[in-house]
Design a protein around this motif. Structure first.
Motif, PDB file in Angstrom:
ATOM      1  N   LEU A 188     -17.087  21.161 -11.711  1.00 55.03           N
ATOM      2  CA  LEU A 188     -17.187  21.294 -13.206  1.00 55.03           C
ATOM      3  C   LEU A 188     -18.686  21.152 -13.446  1.00 55.03           C
ATOM      4  N   ALA A 189     -19.146  19.961 -12.616  1.00 51.34           N
ATOM      5  CA  ALA A 189     -20.701  19.634 -13.028  1.00 51.34           C
ATOM      6  C   ALA A 189     -21.433  21.078 -12.669  1.00 51.34           C
ATOM      7  N   GLY A 190     -21.229  21.914 -11.959  1.00 56.73           N
ATOM      8  CA  GLY A 190     -21.993  22.885 -11.656  1.00 56.73           C
ATOM      9  C   GLY A 190     -21.748  24.105 -12.735  1.00 56.73           C
ATOM     10  N   CYS A 191     -20.810  24.047 -13.526  1.00 55.59           N
ATOM     11  CA  CYS A 191     -20.519  25.049 -14.416  1.00 55.59           C
ATOM     12  C   CYS A 191     -21.440  24.902 -15.724  1.00 55.59           C
ATOM     13  N   ASN A 192     -22.134  26.075 -15.898  1.00 57.98           N
ATOM     14  CA  ASN A 192     -23.112  26.140 -16.916  1.00 57.98           C
ATOM     15  C   ASN A 192     -23.331  27.537 -17.759  1.00 57.98           C
ATOM     16  N   ASN A 193     -23.008  27.596 -19.000  1.00 56.97           N
ATOM     17  CA  ASN A 193     -23.079  28.807 -19.481  1.00 56.97           C
ATOM     18  C   ASN A 193     -24.520  29.567 -19.918  1.00 56.97           C
ATOM     19  N   ASN A 194     -25.424  28.243 -19.560  1.00 52.93           N
ATOM     20  CA  ASN A 194     -27.070  28.813 -19.943  1.00 52.93           C
ATOM     21  C   ASN A 194     -27.790  29.213 -18.620  1.00 52.93           C
ATOM     22  N   GLU A 195     -26.916  29.138 -17.753  1.00 52.99           N
ATOM     23  CA  GLU A 195     -27.833  29.556 -16.302  1.00 52.99           C
ATOM     24  C   GLU A 195     -28.195  30.924 -16.373  1.00 52.99           C
ATOM     25  N   VAL A 196     -29.393  31.214 -15.981  1.00 53.37           N
ATOM     26  CA  VAL A 196     -30.065  32.434 -15.754  1.00 53.37           C
ATOM     27  C   VAL A 196     -30.491  32.727 -14.560  1.00 53.37           C
ATOM     28  N   GLY A 197     -30.589  31.861 -13.532  1.00 52.65           N
ATOM     29  CA  GLY A 197     -31.053  32.090 -12.353  1.00 52.65           C
ATOM     30  C   GLY A 197     -30.525  31.064 -11.342  1.00 52.65           C
ATOM     31  N   ASP A 198     -30.415  31.180 -10.287  1.00 52.68           N
ATOM     32  CA  ASP A 198     -30.130  30.277  -8.949  1.00 52.68           C
ATOM     33  C   ASP A 198     -30.893  30.790  -7.605  1.00 52.68           C
ATOM     34  N   VAL A 199     -31.652  29.895  -7.326  1.00 53.04           N
ATOM     35  CA  VAL A 199     -32.695  30.073  -6.122  1.00 53.04           C
ATOM     36  C   VAL A 199     -31.982  29.084  -5.110  1.00 53.04           C
ATOM     37  N   SER A 200     -31.845  29.752  -3.825  1.00 53.16           N
ATOM     38  CA  SER A 200     -31.253  28.683  -2.756  1.00 53.16           C
ATOM     39  C   SER A 200     -32.389  28.130  -2.121  1.00 53.16           C
ATOM     40  N   LEU A 201     -32.607  26.860  -1.679  1.00 53.57           N
ATOM     41  CA  LEU A 201     -33.812  26.610  -1.088  1.00 53.57           C
ATOM     42  C   LEU A 201     -33.630  26.546   0.464  1.00 53.57           C
ATOM     43  N   GLY A 202     -32.653  27.199   0.909  1.00 51.94           N
ATOM     44  CA  GLY A 202     -32.512  27.627   2.309  1.00 51.94           C
ATOM     45  C   GLY A 202     -31.208  27.354   2.844  1.00 51.94           C
ATOM     46  N   ILE A 203     -30.965  27.867   3.987  1.00 55.94           N
ATOM     47  CA  ILE A 203     -29.639  27.938   4.758  1.00 55.94           C
ATOM     48  C   ILE A 203     -29.206  26.772   5.056  1.00 55.94           C
ATOM     49  N   PHE A 204     -30.151  25.670   5.440  1.00 59.33           N
ATOM     50  CA  PHE A 204     -29.819  24.655   6.107  1.00 59.33           C
ATOM     51  C   PHE A 204     -29.929  23.417   5.066  1.00 59.33           C
ATOM     52  N   THR A 205     -30.007  23.729   3.851  1.00 60.95           N
ATOM     53  CA  THR A 205     -29.756  22.718   2.739  1.00 60.95           C
ATOM     54  C   THR A 205     -28.817  22.961   1.808  1.00 60.95           C
ATOM     55  N   THR A 206     -28.239  22.165   0.950  1.00 63.28           N
ATOM     56  CA  THR A 206     -27.316  22.410  -0.193  1.00 63.28           C
ATOM     57  C   THR A 206     -28.150  22.317  -1.363  1.00 63.28           C
ATOM     58  N   LYS A 207     -29.276  22.433  -1.457  1.00 64.55           N
ATOM     59  CA  LYS A 207     -29.991  22.395  -2.729  1.00 64.55           C
ATOM     60  C   LYS A 207     -30.336  23.674  -3.230  1.00 64.55           C
TER      61      LYS A 207
END
Length: 156
Positions: free
Chosen positions: A16-35
């Protein structure tokens, strides 16, 4: 049995902490990171002619996200005298937005402060942790020049 219920509860909170109606973008920092870098759009609830875009790090599978954030605000509509009459004009301003960054009382906040001398709205994004605070912050400004509200703040 109790242990599995606790795990389900913790995983539910994290999802639930990841749910956000205001999110307009999501950029992965790489395959080997969870960030990931999450990009949110936020419209000022009173000065509706201002939209801020906020970027922050989210570390999936961690109990706490990093405190880093960045904010950029622009005039995207009308800014009127009536709007400015409704805002907190103290040096502290007012908190407009809060986003949880941890299950351990850490949050990111956006605060609006009016600089009457320079006729500018300032938007400050910063992280707080109730036990220790944080030095990480970012500032963006929106000048009132060319708006209906220009000079209205000087006459207060």
């Amino acid at each position: 049995m109790m242990r599995s219920i606790k795990y389900v509860f913790v995983l539910s909170i994290l999802s639930l902490a990841g749910c956000n109606n205001n999110e307009v973008g999501d950029v992965s920092l790489g395959i080997f990171t969870t960030k990931d870098i999450k990009l949110d759009a936020f419209t000022d609830p009173v000065v509706t002619g201002v939209t801020c875009h906020v970027s922050s790090i989210e570390a999936n599978l961690n109990l706490s996200d990093p405190s880093d954030s960045s904010i950029s605000c622009r005039q995207t509509g009308l800014i009127t005298r009536t709007m400015l009459e409704q805002i907190d004009t103290s040096k502290n301003g007012e908190v407009l937005f809060t986003k949880s960054k941890s299950i351990f009382f850490k949050s990111m906040k956006i605060r609006r402060i009016l600089d009457t001398e320079n006729q500018t709205l300032m938007y400050l994004a910063y992280s707080t942790k109730e036990t220790s605070g944080s030095f990480k912050h970012s500032l963006s400004t929106v000048p009132l020049w060319g708006t209906d509200a220009y000079n209205a703040v000087k006459s207060k």
